[in-house]
Design an enzyme around this catalytic site. Structure first.
Site, PDB file in Angstrom:
ATOM      1  CG  PHE A 121      -1.873   1.203   1.206  1.00  0.00           C
ATOM      2  CD1 PHE A 121      -3.097   1.096   0.570  1.00  0.00           C
ATOM      3  CD2 PHE A 121      -1.531   2.404   1.810  1.00  0.00           C
ATOM      4  CE1 PHE A 121      -3.963   2.181   0.532  1.00  0.00           C
ATOM      5  CE2 PHE A 121      -2.392   3.490   1.773  1.00  0.00           C
ATOM      6  CZ  PHE A 121      -3.617   3.382   1.138  1.00  0.00           C
ATOM      7  CG  ASP A 206       5.396   3.479   1.758  1.00  0.00           C
ATOM      8  OD1 ASP A 206       5.398   4.005   2.887  1.00  0.00           O
ATOM      9  OD2 ASP A 206       4.395   3.465   1.018  1.00  0.00           O
ATOM     10  CE  LYS A 235      -0.276   5.367   7.988  1.00  0.00           C
ATOM     11  NZ  LYS A 235      -1.655   5.821   8.231  1.00  0.00           N
TER      12      LYS A 235
END
Length: 377
Positions: A121, A206, A235
Site C-alpha cells: 500500500f 515506503d 504519519k
C-alpha cells in the site's frame, strides 16, 4: 443526513479527547488505544513538547511559503538525513511523499518500469495508487498509470522472473506490509533486493507506517542494513500534525531542480515545529525502550494467543504486530468486542487484527491489552 461524502466506513461515535494512551468518546467511554490513529500518534496524546512548540509557532508564524528560506525545514531535514547522506522534500501526507518519490524516479529512470508488490500500500492518488497492487484500491479507476509491474511479496523466484522479462528501473516496497496484513520482509528477499540495487535498480522504501520508531529503529530499513536510494515518511513524523517527507540520496538532488515539484503547505512551520520535537524525543534510549517493549509484547501475545483455535499466526516487529485469524469473517466481530471492552484496534489485509499502540505505552498497559485479547479470542 450528512454533508460529507460517505467514502469512509465510520463507526457510530466520535472521539473527542485524548490523554497519554487513552481516548474518550462523546458517550463518556474510555478506550486504551492500540491504533495510534493508524500509526500517527507514536508519542501519544499528551506529548507536551510538541504541543508547546506548535502553540509557540502558531503565535509567531503559522504559514511560510516555499519562496523563502525555512530554518525549521532545515533542522528537520538534517535529523532525517542519515548523517547528511539524503536531501529532503516536505509535503503533507504519505501518498504525497510517494508521488514525489515516483516523480523523481521517472526523471532518473526515464522510460523504465517500476516494480511494486501485491498487497503493498502506497496511497490513493493516481501514481501511488498505480503502485498499490490491491484490487480493492484500484477498482474503478482504470486506466491507471502505465509502466507499473506487480509481483508477489517475499517471492524471490517471481522477482527474478520479472527482472528477466521487464526493464525495471526501480522497486517500491515496505519493510512490513502494513495495510496488506502486517507481513514482514523475509531475509532472503532482503538479499535479493540488495542484489537488484547493486545492478543499478533504485530501491524506494515506503516508511510511512513503519518509520519514526515504530519498529524500534528510527527507520525500519535499518534493521536490514538497507541504504535506500529513496525513502518516504509521513504519519508519525509530526505526531498528529499533517506532514510527509521524501528523502533521496544526495546524488539525485539535481533532478528536482527549481520548479520540478512543489507544495503550498509542504514543510509548513506548524508541522516542522512538531516534527522537530518528535525527532528530538526519539533518541537511542527511546528506541531501546521500544525494542524492549516490542519483544515483551510479542512474547506475551504468543504465549496467550498461539494456543487459540481462532488464531493462525502472530507476527510483527517492534510495536507493529498482526494477529492473523483462521476465519477472516471474525475480524469485524473481534474488533467490535474489543471496543465494547474498552480497547481500539485495527484490521489489515483480509484476516488480520493489527496492533499499533503508541510507543510510549507502558508494559502494564500492553499486558492489559494482551489479557483482553486473550479473553475475546
Amino acid at each position: 443526513m450528512t454533508n460529507l461524502f460517505e467514502n469512509y466506513g465510520r463507526l457510530p461515535f466520535s472521539l473527542i479527547k485524548g490523554e497519554d494512551q487513552y481516548l474518550f468518546d462523546d458517550r463518556g467511554n474510555k478506550y486504551l488505544d492500540f491504533t495510534s490513529g493508524i500509526g500517527v500518534m507514536n508519542l501519544g496524546y499528551s506529548f507536551e513538547k510538541g504541543k508547546v512548540a506548535v502553540k509557540a509557532q502558531l503565535d509567531s508564524l503559522s504559514h511560510l511559503s516555499n519562496l523563502y528560506q525555512n530554518p525549521l525545514q532545515e533542522d528537520v531535514a538534517e535529523k532525517l538525513s542519515q548523517n547528511h547522506s539524503y536531501k529532503a522534500f516536505f509535503c503533507n501526507s504519505g501518498t504525497e511523499a510517494n508521488e514525489a518519490a515516483l516523480k523523481l524516479t521517472h526523471l532518473i529512470k526515464k522510460d523504465q518500469k517500476i516494480l511494486a508488490f501485491i498487497d503493498g500500500f502506497h496511497g490513493r492518488t493516481f501514481g501511488a495508487m498505480s503502485a498499490t497492487m490491491q484490487e480493492k484500491i484500484q477498482a474503478g479507476f482504470s486506466p491507471l498509470l502505465p509502466n507499473f509491474v506487480a509481483s508477489p511479496f517475499n517471492d524471490v523466484v517471481a522477482l527474478e522472473q520479472i527482472l528477466e522479462k521487464e526493464k525495471i528501473g526501480a522497486i517500491i516496497f515496505e519493510i512490513i506490509q502494513g495495510e496488506g496484513g502486517v507481513l514482514p520482509i523475509s531475509p532472503d528477499f532482503v538479499e535479493a533486493l540488495k542484489t537488484c540495487q547493486q545492478k543499478g535498480i533504485l530501491l524506494i522504501i515506503d516508511e510511512v507506517q513503519t518509520g519514526i520508531g515504530r519498529t524500534g529503529k528510527l527507520f525500519a530499513f535499518e534493521h536490514f542494513d538497507f541504504e535506500p536510494d529513496i525513502f518516504t515518511l509521513a504519519k508519525a513524523l509530526a505526531n498528529g500534525i499533517p506532514t510527509g517527507a521524501m528523502l533521496a540520496k544526495n546524488k539525485y538532488a539535481s533532478y528536482f531542480s527549481a520548479g520540478k515539484h512543489g507544495s503550498t503547505f509542504g514543510g509548513n512551520p506548524l508541522a516542522m515545529a512538531s516534527a522537530n520535537e518528535v525527532l528530538k524525543e526519539i533518541d537511542s534510549d527511546f528506541l531501546e525502550k521500544v525494542t524492549d517493549k516490542g519483544i515483551f509484547f510479542l512474547k506475551l501475545l504468543t504465549e496467550k494467543l498461539s494456543v487459540k483455535a481462532t488464531v493462525k499466526s502472530i507476527r510483527g516487529l517492534g510495536l507493529m504486530i498482526g494477529i492473523q485469524l483462521t476465519d477472516e469473517k471474525k475480524v469485524p466481530e473481534v474488533l467490535a468486542l474489543l471496543r465494547e471492552n474498552g480497547l481500539l484496534a485495527l484490521s489489515a489485509g483480509h484476516d488480520v487484527i493489527r496492533l499499533l499502540p503508541p510507543l510510549v505505552m507502558t508494559k502494564v498497559e500492553l499486558q492489559k491489552g494482551a489479557e483482553l485479547l486473550e479473553k475475546i479470542l
